[in-house]
Design an enzyme around this catalytic site. Structure first.
Site, PDB file in Angstrom:
ATOM      1  N   TYR A 112      49.393  -1.790 -38.508  1.00 44.50           N
ATOM      2  CA  TYR A 112      49.160  -3.051 -38.578  1.00 44.50           C
ATOM      3  C   TYR A 112      48.565  -3.162 -40.329  1.00 44.50           C
ATOM      4  O   TYR A 112      48.285  -2.162 -40.938  1.00 44.50           O
ATOM      5  CB  TYR A 112      47.831  -2.926 -38.318  1.00 44.50           C
ATOM      6  CG  TYR A 112      47.989  -2.923 -36.585  1.00 44.50           C
ATOM      7  CD1 TYR A 112      47.517  -4.205 -36.013  1.00 44.50           C
ATOM      8  CD2 TYR A 112      48.189  -1.746 -36.037  1.00 44.50           C
ATOM      9  CE1 TYR A 112      47.502  -4.368 -34.457  1.00 44.50           C
ATOM     10  CE2 TYR A 112      47.999  -2.328 -34.190  1.00 44.50           C
ATOM     11  CZ  TYR A 112      47.737  -3.373 -33.789  1.00 44.50           C
ATOM     12  OH  TYR A 112      47.994  -3.678 -32.428  1.00 44.50           O
ATOM     13  N   TYR A 154      53.779   1.998 -30.868  1.00 41.35           N
ATOM     14  CA  TYR A 154      53.447   2.768 -32.056  1.00 41.35           C
ATOM     15  C   TYR A 154      52.616   3.869 -31.791  1.00 41.35           C
ATOM     16  O   TYR A 154      51.578   4.106 -30.734  1.00 41.35           O
ATOM     17  CB  TYR A 154      52.260   1.984 -33.010  1.00 41.35           C
ATOM     18  CG  TYR A 154      51.533   1.197 -32.648  1.00 41.35           C
ATOM     19  CD1 TYR A 154      50.137   2.108 -32.365  1.00 41.35           C
ATOM     20  CD2 TYR A 154      51.207  -0.020 -31.916  1.00 41.35           C
ATOM     21  CE1 TYR A 154      49.129   1.773 -32.405  1.00 41.35           C
ATOM     22  CE2 TYR A 154      49.733  -0.675 -32.154  1.00 41.35           C
ATOM     23  CZ  TYR A 154      49.176   0.196 -31.831  1.00 41.35           C
ATOM     24  OH  TYR A 154      48.151  -0.469 -31.345  1.00 41.35           O
ATOM     25  N   ARG A 178      51.415   4.038 -27.655  1.00 39.23           N
ATOM     26  CA  ARG A 178      51.249   2.231 -27.312  1.00 39.23           C
ATOM     27  C   ARG A 178      52.251   1.603 -26.980  1.00 39.23           C
ATOM     28  O   ARG A 178      53.080   1.644 -27.755  1.00 39.23           O
ATOM     29  CB  ARG A 178      50.271   1.368 -28.554  1.00 39.23           C
ATOM     30  CG  ARG A 178      49.050   1.854 -29.084  1.00 39.23           C
ATOM     31  CD  ARG A 178      47.652   1.757 -27.757  1.00 39.23           C
ATOM     32  NE  ARG A 178      47.971   1.014 -26.260  1.00 39.23           N
ATOM     33  CZ  ARG A 178      47.526   0.093 -26.115  1.00 39.23           C
ATOM     34  NH1 ARG A 178      46.752  -0.567 -26.656  1.00 39.23           N
ATOM     35  NH2 ARG A 178      47.850  -0.535 -25.285  1.00 39.23           N
ATOM     36  N   HIS A 238      52.113  -4.662 -27.845  1.00 38.46           N
ATOM     37  CA  HIS A 238      51.121  -5.513 -27.123  1.00 38.46           C
ATOM     38  C   HIS A 238      51.265  -6.615 -28.054  1.00 38.46           C
ATOM     39  O   HIS A 238      51.108  -5.992 -29.488  1.00 38.46           O
ATOM     40  CB  HIS A 238      50.338  -4.741 -26.492  1.00 38.46           C
ATOM     41  CG  HIS A 238      49.498  -3.661 -27.296  1.00 38.46           C
ATOM     42  ND1 HIS A 238      50.157  -2.731 -28.235  1.00 38.46           N
ATOM     43  CD2 HIS A 238      48.680  -3.755 -28.780  1.00 38.46           C
ATOM     44  CE1 HIS A 238      49.351  -2.061 -29.241  1.00 38.46           C
ATOM     45  NE2 HIS A 238      48.834  -3.023 -29.209  1.00 38.46           N
ATOM     46  N   HIS A 264      47.043  -8.452 -28.466  1.00 36.89           N
ATOM     47  CA  HIS A 264      46.022  -8.655 -28.732  1.00 36.89           C
ATOM     48  C   HIS A 264      45.314  -9.761 -28.398  1.00 36.89           C
ATOM     49  O   HIS A 264      45.730 -10.679 -29.315  1.00 36.89           O
ATOM     50  CB  HIS A 264      45.321  -7.821 -29.142  1.00 36.89           C
ATOM     51  CG  HIS A 264      45.065  -6.428 -29.985  1.00 36.89           C
ATOM     52  ND1 HIS A 264      44.442  -5.212 -29.142  1.00 36.89           N
ATOM     53  CD2 HIS A 264      46.071  -6.199 -30.723  1.00 36.89           C
ATOM     54  CE1 HIS A 264      44.882  -4.241 -29.051  1.00 36.89           C
ATOM     55  NE2 HIS A 264      45.879  -4.200 -29.889  1.00 36.89           N
TER      56      HIS A 264
HETATM   57 FE   LIG Z   1      46.943  -2.509 -31.027  1.00 38.13          FE
END
Ligand SMILES: [Fe+2]
Lengths: 199, 241
Positions: B107, B146, B156, B159, B161
């Site tokens: 991110y 990640y 995770r 995905h 959000h």
């Molecule tokens: Fe996330």
């Protein structure tokens, strides 16, 4: 067998996670320039009718530690108790604000117009309040609550009067710290747990 | 229908607030019952956003961070679907916002220190309004899985959000879209907070090959259902309430 009901089920929530700021308030998250400005920077424009008030607080976890990744949205009526988009509402009040806990201290600030009392469906007045929705890492479905004002007449508010035990209603009342300034902490669990709403 | 009482939330269709394997939820979940009340104008109204808000690149995450100067690295995908309410009605002109990691699972956020590199052409946020039929679409790259600090070795699944407003503050929803066939979904304690398997399956977007474009991008379909409003001509008020 019976006739099938042709209704859908609401999509399941998932946590907003620790990086909700990227999607909702990217300039705050350090991604300036993708959008001209973050959505919901202020719930009113200068010149809006009513008293400007500032509310500071923190969202606290069960250990009493402030969440430094929380994001909050607020929604409220204008100074006359009219929701934006309804007839006669103050065009300078958008009613919507997004604000985040400080990434170091966890403190948040909401600067807004003090809302007026809103009339409910049953004709009874709801005391002036700001609706809040709280998301963060570890919160699996956004939490709804309300903020009322210590120096308003809250005695006959329909929602506050439904809280049991009545002492818990205090968790929804912002404490006045100076003229036009209030403190409102949100406790996710434990002693003084805030009343959250299924509404 | 944009007025009227909201249908009460089916809490069993949603995640459990406290799930031991998702450790952060343990101290961040209310332990006392929620106060259940019929919706009021405070929940039945909500912010509206106009088309003037949305820039031409806002729903194109491949290009919006560079302003169109460069393209994000990764597998090009189109994510599209409809926003409906529980009565099956489209939710038109409502704001949909997304955010995600880049193709390496990183991110663009000060608190993400994963050593997958940042992509100079990828920010990771996008937004759009649904059209009059509730339809929305984004162009983006497939986000990487990640690792995250939780249990010993949690990852995770891929995905995106997703945040949706609807037309009422009480409809507000944030969720996550997963990808068909990802073996990490069944190992993810965040996905597992949704205990109803059918509800979790509805968070998994299928490959929509018919909506993909040859030699360009794959498509994934993700429909979203928001709370509906009670459809009735009768609204009696409760005496003494
Ligand atoms: Fe996330």
């Amino acid at each position: 067998m019976v006739q099938p009901l042709e209704t859908l089920t609401e999509t399941a929530s998932q946590t907003a996670g620790p990086y909700v700021h990227i999607g909702c308030i990217p300039s705050f998250a350090g991604l300036p320039g993708v959008y001209p400005e973050d959505l919901g920077l202020s719930p009113f424009s200068e010149g809006a009718a009513g008293e400007v008030v500032t509310i500071t607080g923190a969202v606290l976890d069960g250990m009493g530690a402030p969440l430094r990744d929380a994001m909050i949205e607020s929604w409220q009526a204008d100074a006359a108790g009219r929701y934006p988009g309804t007839p006669g509402a103050d065009p300078l009040v958008s009613g919507f604000c997004r604000f985040a806990a400080d990434k170091d201290t966890g403190e948040f600030t909401l600067r807004t117009i003090r809302p007026g009392a809103v009339t409910g469906h049953d004709g009874r007045a709801m005391a002036p309040h700001v609706s809040l929705w709280i998301v963060a890492r570890g919160i699996n479905i956004g939490l709804h609550t309300r903020l009322y004002f210590e120096d308003a007449d809250n005695a006959s508010d329909p929602l506050l009067s439904r809280i049991d035990p009545p002492a818990r209603a205090q968790t929804l009342i912002a404490q006045r710290t100076a003229p036009g300034a209030y403190r409102f902490d949100i406790r996710l669990q434990g002693a003084g747990e805030t009343v959250f709403l299924d509404i | 229908m944009t007025t009227g009482r909201l249908i009460p939330r089916r809490r069993d269709a949603h995640p459990v607030p406290r799930y031991a394997d998702y450790k952060t939820s343990v101290t961040r979940s209310p332990t006392l019952p929620l106060l259940s009340l019929e919706s009021t104008p405070s929940e039945e109204t909500g912010p509206r956003f106009g088309h003037g808000l949305i820039g031409p690149l806002d729903n194109d995450l491949i290009r919006n961070f560079s302003g169109g100067e460069g393209l994000a690295i990764g597998e090009r995908i189109r994510v599209h679907g409809r926003v409906l309410d529980e009565n099956g009605r489209p939710v038109p002109h409502t704001l949909v916002e997304i955010w995600q990691a880049n193709a390496g699972g990183r991110y663009r956020h000060v608190k993400d220190g994963y050593f997958a590199p940042l992509d100079p052409n990828f920010g990771g946020c996008g937004r759009t309004l649904t059209d009059e039929h509730g339809v929305y679409e984004f162009m983006t790259v497939r986000p990487g899985a990640y690792p995250w600090p939780n249990r010993g070795n949690d990852w995770r699944p891929m995905h995106i959000h997703v945040s949706v407003f609807g037309h009422a503050f009480g409809q507000r929803l944030i969720t996550q879209m997963y990808f068909e066939g990802d073996p990490l979904i069944d190992r993810c304690p965040i996905a597992a907070t949704v205990r109803d398997r059918a509800q979790l399956d509805r968070l998994v977007a299928p490959l929509d090959i018919g909506a993909s474009r040859p030699m360009d991008y794959l498509a994934y379909r993700f429909d979203i259902v928001l709370r509906g409003r009670r459809q009735t001509m009768f609204e009696n008020r409760l005496e003494g309430m």
